[in-house]
Design a protein around this motif. Structure first.
Motif, mmCIF file in Angstrom:
data_model
loop_
_atom_site.group_PDB
_atom_site.id
_atom_site.type_symbol
_atom_site.label_atom_id
_atom_site.label_comp_id
_atom_site.label_asym_id
_atom_site.label_seq_id
_atom_site.Cartn_x
_atom_site.Cartn_y
_atom_site.Cartn_z
ATOM 1 N N LYS A 155 0.834 -1.199 0.000
ATOM 2 C CA LYS A 155 0.000 0.000 0.000
ATOM 3 C C LYS A 155 0.869 1.250 0.000
ATOM 4 N N VAL A 156 0.327 2.304 -0.576
ATOM 5 C CA VAL A 156 1.041 3.568 -0.691
ATOM 6 C C VAL A 156 1.384 4.119 0.685
ATOM 7 N N LEU A 157 0.447 4.098 1.600
ATOM 8 C CA LEU A 157 0.695 4.652 2.934
ATOM 9 C C LEU A 157 1.809 3.889 3.655
ATOM 10 N N GLY A 158 1.843 2.587 3.502
ATOM 11 C CA GLY A 158 2.888 1.777 4.131
ATOM 12 C C GLY A 158 4.271 2.129 3.631
ATOM 13 N N VAL A 159 4.409 2.280 2.316
ATOM 14 C CA VAL A 159 5.727 2.609 1.764
ATOM 15 C C VAL A 159 6.120 4.040 2.111
ATOM 16 N N LEU A 160 5.144 4.946 2.185
ATOM 17 C CA LEU A 160 5.472 6.328 2.556
ATOM 18 C C LEU A 160 5.912 6.430 4.015
ATOM 19 N N LEU A 161 5.291 5.655 4.884
ATOM 20 C CA LEU A 161 5.717 5.645 6.282
ATOM 21 C C LEU A 161 7.106 5.018 6.427
ATOM 22 N N PHE A 162 7.401 4.027 5.592
ATOM 23 C CA PHE A 162 8.743 3.439 5.584
ATOM 24 C C PHE A 162 9.774 4.469 5.125
ATOM 25 N N VAL A 163 9.417 5.261 4.110
ATOM 26 C CA VAL A 163 10.307 6.302 3.609
ATOM 27 C C VAL A 163 10.524 7.373 4.670
ATOM 28 N N THR B 175 12.192 22.606 2.911
ATOM 29 C CA THR B 175 12.269 21.910 1.630
ATOM 30 C C THR B 175 11.183 20.850 1.598
ATOM 31 N N THR B 176 10.444 20.835 0.524
ATOM 32 C CA THR B 176 9.370 19.868 0.343
ATOM 33 C C THR B 176 9.686 18.996 -0.857
ATOM 34 N N LEU B 177 9.638 17.704 -0.652
ATOM 35 C CA LEU B 177 9.783 16.759 -1.757
ATOM 36 C C LEU B 177 8.377 16.357 -2.190
ATOM 37 N N MET B 178 8.022 16.723 -3.413
ATOM 38 C CA MET B 178 6.692 16.424 -3.927
ATOM 39 C C MET B 178 6.730 15.094 -4.658
ATOM 40 N N ILE B 179 5.923 14.152 -4.187
ATOM 41 C CA ILE B 179 5.849 12.808 -4.771
ATOM 42 C C ILE B 179 4.542 12.700 -5.538
ATOM 43 N N LYS B 180 4.638 12.428 -6.827
ATOM 44 C CA LYS B 180 3.439 12.257 -7.650
ATOM 45 C C LYS B 180 3.466 10.834 -8.207
ATOM 46 N N PHE B 181 2.636 9.967 -7.623
ATOM 47 C CA PHE B 181 2.590 8.568 -8.026
ATOM 48 C C PHE B 181 1.923 8.397 -9.378
ATOM 49 N N ASP B 182 2.297 7.328 -10.090
ATOM 50 C CA ASP B 182 1.644 6.974 -11.343
ATOM 51 C C ASP B 182 0.196 6.564 -11.061
ATOM 52 N N GLU B 183 -0.642 6.700 -12.068
ATOM 53 C CA GLU B 183 -2.060 6.324 -11.936
ATOM 54 C C GLU B 183 -2.215 4.855 -11.548
ATOM 55 N N ALA B 184 -1.372 3.997 -12.106
ATOM 56 C CA ALA B 184 -1.475 2.560 -11.836
ATOM 57 C C ALA B 184 -1.260 2.251 -10.358
ATOM 58 N N VAL B 185 -0.403 3.013 -9.697
ATOM 59 C CA VAL B 185 -0.135 2.790 -8.271
ATOM 60 C C VAL B 185 -1.377 3.099 -7.447
ATOM 61 N N ILE B 186 -2.029 4.206 -7.764
ATOM 62 C CA ILE B 186 -3.237 4.596 -7.027
ATOM 63 C C ILE B 186 -4.370 3.618 -7.317
ATOM 64 N N ALA B 187 -4.495 3.168 -8.560
ATOM 65 C CA ALA B 187 -5.530 2.184 -8.908
ATOM 66 C C ALA B 187 -5.290 0.871 -8.162
ATOM 67 N N ARG B 188 -4.038 0.434 -8.077
ATOM 68 C CA ARG B 188 -3.706 -0.787 -7.337
ATOM 69 C C ARG B 188 -4.025 -0.625 -5.857
ATOM 70 N N ASP B 189 -3.736 0.541 -5.293
ATOM 71 C CA ASP B 189 -4.007 0.815 -3.884
ATOM 72 C C ASP B 189 -5.510 0.769 -3.611
ATOM 73 N N LYS B 190 -6.309 1.326 -4.520
ATOM 74 C CA LYS B 190 -7.768 1.309 -4.352
ATOM 75 C C LYS B 190 -8.313 -0.114 -4.451
ATOM 76 N N SER B 191 -7.751 -0.923 -5.360
ATOM 77 C CA SER B 191 -8.229 -2.300 -5.485
ATOM 78 C C SER B 191 -7.867 -3.128 -4.245
ATOM 79 N N LEU B 192 -6.739 -2.825 -3.610
ATOM 80 C CA LEU B 192 -6.361 -3.526 -2.384
ATOM 81 C C LEU B 192 -7.270 -3.128 -1.222
ATOM 82 N N GLU B 193 -7.748 -1.884 -1.194
ATOM 83 C CA GLU B 193 -8.664 -1.439 -0.155
ATOM 84 C C GLU B 193 -10.027 -2.087 -0.305
ATOM 85 N N GLY B 194 -10.409 -2.395 -1.549
ATOM 86 C CA GLY B 194 -11.723 -2.956 -1.835
ATOM 87 C C GLY B 194 -11.870 -4.420 -1.452
ATOM 88 N N ARG B 195 -10.781 -5.076 -1.087
ATOM 89 C CA ARG B 195 -10.840 -6.502 -0.734
ATOM 90 C C ARG B 195 -11.660 -6.739 0.477
#
Length: 188
Positions: free
Chosen positions: A81-89, A168-188
């Motif tokens: 999940k996106v949130l998990g990897v962002l917290l790891f970062v 300093t702000t690092l702006m992260i813009k994920f690909d559409e496929a990443v967000i779509a995958r994250d939404k499908s994992l939430e829908g389980r």
């Protein structure tokens, strides 16, 4: 046991072998990074090119840092999940590279693909003096490249850029496929 073997044990000999502590001198890092910036600066014509070159060098570091850190911190586990990897970062990755956690992690209000890692005083900008004609230079482009490579290698392709905002702000813009995958994992 003979007294010569027990007297005055070194602290180095008493440390555990499993997980080495990152002990890099701040002065050594400052010298090495400022030399890296000077090296890149001699080979470019503009601030944008300099930031692009720093980001490229950061990508090389990001790939290697992620491999080593995942093997040590999370053997056999992978973030899905996106949130998990962002917290790891924000936590373990940032701590391993810069000695402390990133200050903040935020999501953009108007775009679900955009996240921000905020550093009030990034280590990469601390020891580099910028000439007046290059005042827009943000050496955190190195950290942006590093983060982009680490996210891509973890299976979360994104574009990362460094901006002056709240430090300093690092702006992260994920690909559409990443967000779509994250939404499908939430829908389980």
């Amino acid at each position: 046991m003979d007294a010569r073997f027990t007297r005055g044990k070194s602290a180095v000999l008493e440390r555990a072998l499993g997980r080495p502590r990152s002990e890099l001198s701040l002065a050594a890092f400052a010298l090495l990074f400022s030399e890296l910036v000077q090296y890149c600066q001699r080979r470019v014509a503009s601030v944008a090119e300099l930031q692009a070159r720093l980001a490229l060098l950061g990508r090389h570091v990001g790939l290697r840092a992620l491999d080593a850190l995942v093997a040590r911190e999370r053997p056999g586990r992978r973030d899905t999940k996106v949130l998990g990897v962002l917290l790891f970062v924000k936590g373990p990755l940032w701590r391993a590279l810069f000695g402390r956690e990133a200050d903040k992690l935020e999501q953009a209000n108007d775009d679900e693909r955009t996240f921000y890692v905020i550093e009030r005083e990034p280590l990469v900008n601390t020891f580099v003096s910028v000439p007046r004609e290059n005042s827009s230079l943000n050496c955190a482009a190195f950290a942006a490249g590093l983060l982009e490579a680490a996210l891509g290698a973890a299976g979360f392709p994104a574009r990362v850029s460094a901006h002056w905002h709240k430090g300093t702000t690092l702006m992260i813009k994920f690909d559409e496929a990443v967000i779509a995958r994250d939404k499908s994992l939430e829908g389980r």
